[in-house]
Design an enzyme around this catalytic site. Structure first.
Site, PDB file in Angstrom:
ATOM      1  CB  THR A 221      -7.292 -17.450  11.055  1.00 40.87           C
ATOM      2  OG1 THR A 221      -7.299 -17.117  12.504  1.00 40.87           O
ATOM      3  CG2 THR A 221      -8.792 -16.727  11.175  1.00 40.87           C
TER       4      THR A 221
ATOM      5  CD  GLU B 295      -8.685 -16.065  17.008  1.00 42.26           C
ATOM      6  OE1 GLU B 295     -10.614 -15.649  17.580  1.00 42.26           O
ATOM      7  OE2 GLU B 295      -7.883 -15.521  17.741  1.00 42.26           O
TER       8      GLU B 295
ATOM      9  NE  ARG C 211      -1.945  -1.083   3.676  1.00 42.07           N
ATOM     10  CZ  ARG C 211      -2.655  -1.199   4.683  1.00 42.07           C
ATOM     11  NH1 ARG C 211      -4.139  -0.747   5.394  1.00 42.07           N
ATOM     12  NH2 ARG C 211      -1.240  -1.358   5.644  1.00 42.07           N
TER      13      ARG C 211
ATOM     14  CE1 TYR D 125      -7.830 -12.453  11.507  1.00 41.65           C
ATOM     15  CE2 TYR D 125      -7.795 -13.541  13.258  1.00 41.65           C
ATOM     16  CZ  TYR D 125      -7.556 -13.255  11.623  1.00 41.65           C
ATOM     17  OH  TYR D 125      -6.758 -13.953  11.158  1.00 41.65           O
TER      18      TYR D 125
ATOM     19  CE  LYS E 246      -7.653 -13.409   8.266  1.00 45.64           C
ATOM     20  NZ  LYS E 246      -6.936 -13.088   6.333  1.00 45.64           N
TER      21      LYS E 246
END
Length: 367
Positions: A131, A133, A33, A155, A159
């Site tokens: 992930t 998670e 970026r 998050y 995901k």
């Protein structure tokens, strides 16, 4: 020569994966970026090598929240493999910036897959960094590819969207797209705000006299921690399969944050014990190994004594919804392409502590 395109190339995983792919003879393209400050530290040893930069390693400006840049880069590069590693990946932060997390982690994946479909690059292979998670409030122990998901953070939810988007585009448009459900993987290149790096870095600062105390949140949270370079090799292996599929990568062991703290302090010659309960619990020095401390800080002068409080707790580091236990079963990856972790828990902690102490002693090399 195969071409690979990596998002998140300047992160922990992106930097290790870049090294792996260059060693395997790939031409590697990374998306970065635009920023007013440089954030290429993890790949500086490659970026500053005239034999690599703009010969086998190319960096391009782009962003997962800018679809036009993704289309443009796909048409320009025509990669054979894409590794989508970029993310807002700090779980606690995702509660503070849920919309941004969704834009990057969820919709960013959708934009990339749509760009593949629109540009007609159907031969490209796409790896999505998923992930552990996703499992959140775990429904099964250990967790594997068939375990029901129950994310406990913005998050994790973002995901989860990306995970099912991969599956949907694979089935709907016959795009080669695979999820790597990677459990926690750490290294000296881990970001400073992640709990493992926070612990090892702060310990190196404490013993060198630059900090007084390590402050944490949930000591009882248990994670399946592995060594990041081994997991990055697994990413590459996932895309070498004939058929796209989803794979868990994990060690199959789980350890608490408390254990991580104790092992990390032992690496610098400090034995930590615990006193108090709940939010008032503290980690105190039980004993010292002066020779080990001197080796780690490069000096026999240090200001730590038995009885000193070196670890404290703060509720500000607690998540609104905690994930108490993660432990993965990587049997499918092992049986399919032979992936197995080689670095044990205590060895991993020592690698990270040694690297942070070396950096505190003076300008360090890359790890």
């Amino acid at each position: 020569m195969k071409k690979a395109l990596i998002t998140g190339i300047t992160g922990q995983d992106g930097s290790y994966l870049t090294e792996i792919l260059l060693e395997k003879g790939y031409e590697v393209h990374g998306i970065i970026r635009k920023s007013s400050s440089f954030n290429t530290a993890r790949i500086d040893h490659l970026y500053r090598n005239p034999e690599i930069l703009n010969k086998t390693l190319f960096l391009h400006y782009g962003d997962l929240i800018d679809p036009s840049s993704l289309n443009r880069l796909l048409e320009k590069i025509e990669p054979d493999e894409i590794y989508n590693l970029a993310a807002q990946s700090h779980v606690k932060v995702s509660f503070d910036v849920p919309d941004y997390t969704a834009q990057v982690d969820a919709l960013g994946t959708l934009r990339f897959l749509d760009a593949i479909r629109e540009t007609g690059l159907r031969r490209v292979k796409f790896y999505q960094a998923s992930t552990s998670e996703l499992f959140g409030k775990v429904q099964e122990v250990p967790q594997r590819e068939t375990t029901p998901f129950y994310p406990r953070s913005p998050y994790g939810v973002a995901k989860l969207f990306a995970y099912w988007t991969i599956v949907n585009y694979r089935e709907a448009y016959d795009i080669y797209a695979s999820n790597g459900i990677l459990f926690n993987h750490e290294s000296p290149r881990r970001g400073n705000t992640f709990v493992t790096k926070k612990i090892t870095r702060e310990i190196s600062r404490i013993i060198s006299g630059q900090s007084e105390r390590l402050v944490l949140g949930n000591l009882e949270a248990k994670r399946d921690w592995g060594f990041a370079p081994e997991y990055c090799m697994g990413m590459w292996q996932i895309l070498q399969q004939d058929v796209a599929d989803d794979f868990v990568l994990a060690t199959g062991e789980t350890h608490s944050v408390r254990e991580f703290v104790e092992v990390a302090f032992s690496c610098v010659g400090v034995e930590i014990g615990w006193t108090g309960t709940g939010a008032n619990e503290k980690g105190v020095v039980l004993s010292l190994d002066a020779e080990k401390m001197a080796r780690q800080i490069g000096s026999d002068k240090f200001n730590i004594n038995v009885g000193d409080v070196l670890v404290g707790l703060s509720e500000s580091y607690l998540r609104p919804t905690e994930v108490d236990l993660l432990i993965g079963d990587a049997s499918k990856a092992r049986q399919t392409f032979g992936w197995t972790p080689k670095t044990g828990f205590e060895q991993l902690v020592k690698i990270m502590v040694d690297a942070d102490c070396a950096e505190m002693r003076g300008p360090g090399s890359h790890f």
